[in-house]
Scaffold this motif. Sequence first.
Motif, PDB file in Angstrom:
ATOM      1  N   PRO A 244      32.640  11.667 -20.379  1.00 33.23           N
ATOM      2  CA  PRO A 244      31.593  12.501 -20.980  1.00 33.23           C
ATOM      3  C   PRO A 244      31.577  13.947 -20.501  1.00 33.23           C
ATOM      4  O   PRO A 244      30.841  14.769 -21.051  1.00 33.23           O
ATOM      5  N   GLY A 245      32.360  14.287 -19.479  1.00 35.22           N
ATOM      6  CA  GLY A 245      32.514  15.698 -19.113  1.00 35.22           C
ATOM      7  C   GLY A 245      31.323  16.308 -18.405  1.00 35.22           C
ATOM      8  O   GLY A 245      30.834  17.381 -18.786  1.00 35.22           O
ATOM      9  N   GLY A 275      33.599  12.007 -13.923  1.00 40.09           N
ATOM     10  CA  GLY A 275      34.071  13.031 -12.996  1.00 40.09           C
ATOM     11  C   GLY A 275      32.941  13.957 -12.608  1.00 40.09           C
ATOM     12  O   GLY A 275      32.830  15.068 -13.143  1.00 40.09           O
ATOM     13  N   ALA A 276      32.090  13.498 -11.707  1.00 36.81           N
ATOM     14  CA  ALA A 276      30.945  14.314 -11.278  1.00 36.81           C
ATOM     15  C   ALA A 276      31.109  14.855  -9.864  1.00 36.81           C
ATOM     16  O   ALA A 276      30.238  15.563  -9.365  1.00 36.81           O
ATOM     17  N   SER A 277      32.214  14.542  -9.224  1.00 35.32           N
ATOM     18  CA  SER A 277      32.404  14.841  -7.805  1.00 35.32           C
ATOM     19  C   SER A 277      32.235  16.323  -7.486  1.00 35.32           C
ATOM     20  O   SER A 277      32.861  17.191  -8.105  1.00 35.32           O
ATOM     21  N   ARG A 278      31.345  16.592  -6.527  1.00 32.85           N
ATOM     22  CA  ARG A 278      31.117  17.925  -5.967  1.00 32.85           C
ATOM     23  C   ARG A 278      30.652  18.949  -6.990  1.00 32.85           C
ATOM     24  O   ARG A 278      30.716  20.161  -6.724  1.00 32.85           O
ATOM     25  N   LYS A 279      30.164  18.528  -8.142  1.00 30.68           N
ATOM     26  CA  LYS A 279      29.731  19.484  -9.162  1.00 30.68           C
ATOM     27  C   LYS A 279      28.489  20.237  -8.691  1.00 30.68           C
ATOM     28  O   LYS A 279      27.748  19.795  -7.820  1.00 30.68           O
ATOM     29  N   ARG A 280      28.254  21.367  -9.323  1.00 22.89           N
ATOM     30  CA  ARG A 280      27.197  22.283  -8.883  1.00 22.89           C
ATOM     31  C   ARG A 280      25.822  21.621  -8.859  1.00 22.89           C
ATOM     32  O   ARG A 280      25.013  21.864  -7.974  1.00 22.89           O
ATOM     33  N   PHE A 281      25.534  20.768  -9.836  1.00 25.43           N
ATOM     34  CA  PHE A 281      24.203  20.163  -9.901  1.00 25.43           C
ATOM     35  C   PHE A 281      23.926  19.300  -8.678  1.00 25.43           C
ATOM     36  O   PHE A 281      22.766  19.128  -8.279  1.00 25.43           O
ATOM     37  N   LEU A 313      36.193   6.299 -11.488  1.00 23.59           N
ATOM     38  CA  LEU A 313      35.525   7.410 -10.825  1.00 23.59           C
ATOM     39  C   LEU A 313      36.575   8.412 -10.366  1.00 23.59           C
ATOM     40  O   LEU A 313      37.487   8.062  -9.611  1.00 23.59           O
ATOM     41  N   ARG A 314      36.440   9.655 -10.812  1.00 27.60           N
ATOM     42  CA  ARG A 314      37.361  10.714 -10.408  1.00 27.60           C
ATOM     43  C   ARG A 314      36.692  11.497  -9.286  1.00 27.60           C
ATOM     44  O   ARG A 314      35.655  12.129  -9.497  1.00 27.60           O
TER      45      ARG A 314
END
Length: 337
Positions: A244-245, A275-281, A313-314
């Motif tokens: 889902p990006g 792929g949510a790893s370390r994202k800004r949110f 999970l990425r």
Amino acid sequence: MSDYHRPLVQIGPARPEGAVTLAGGWGWFTHVEVLNRASAPRVIPAAELPQVALETLTAPRAPVAGLSFDRPRVMGILNATPDSFSDGGRHADPQVAVAAGVAMRSVGVDMLDVGGESTRPGAETVPAAVEIARVVPVIEGLRASGPGAISIDTRKAAVAEAAVAAGAGLVNDVAALTFDPALAPFCAARGLPICVMHAKGDPATMQRDPRYDDVLLDVYDYLAERIAALEAVGIERRNIIADPGIGFGKTLEHNLALLARLSLFHSLGVPVLLGASRKRFIGTIGGGEAGEDRAPGSIAVALAALNHGIQFLRVHDVAQTIQAIALYRAAMTGKQI
């Protein structure tokens, strides 16, 4: 308007009679949330689902690149770039990148995702020749170092072709094979598995005031349309993974709306990658200005995704995530797996 069906996934030792297994994995469900653009959500028993929808949700997902999806899988991020948002420059030296990949394999990573072009917000397009020069030595070194699945993170057919020749076995494209018209035919001709991701705009512009009618259903429809289009050019559905990006043309509120109802994407009938790893949110909500300070929050989001039955999970923090998954599965089932 069409109904969308989101399984209300449950995990644990007490499974009621009539529960059905989700996608051949570790979760099951007895009820489904029905979503529609024209009406309020409602919950119905799984037994009331249309037969096609039920079959799509329960059919075991075919293995991709040799990986089955009866358990959670981890894709380790290996950016051979000088400017990625979290780890840019850390693995720019091919020997350092290969050593990092070997270390990830030693703790049980399922696939290594090698990228040579940053897709952080604001990033500019990298020439294919530069990208090839970055990723091919890394992939060749990883292939020579031992067995293990490798994906190439690219939008370009020339890069994919060079990476596959070097030993990559899956194409992971943040543009869902829309950036380069030659990429889909190449993947179809080679029978390559692919991961298609939703992004609103390209990396250079995607975070400039992104808007949706309904972010969850808009992203779902986009992925459904891309899967159908890719099937039409000869890529089999069994070779497709959907993403889902998170963070790609999405605000914090958009990301959270997607995370809260991630299990909807199982209705696509393919394995789902997050792929949510370390994202800004993650830094915004949990603190952590630097990417490496966001590992705890990244793991929390990853485990929440497993509660939705997400298969892949990425992640950046491979060893920590794998340990967390092992404890999650033990705690949820009451036994060591």
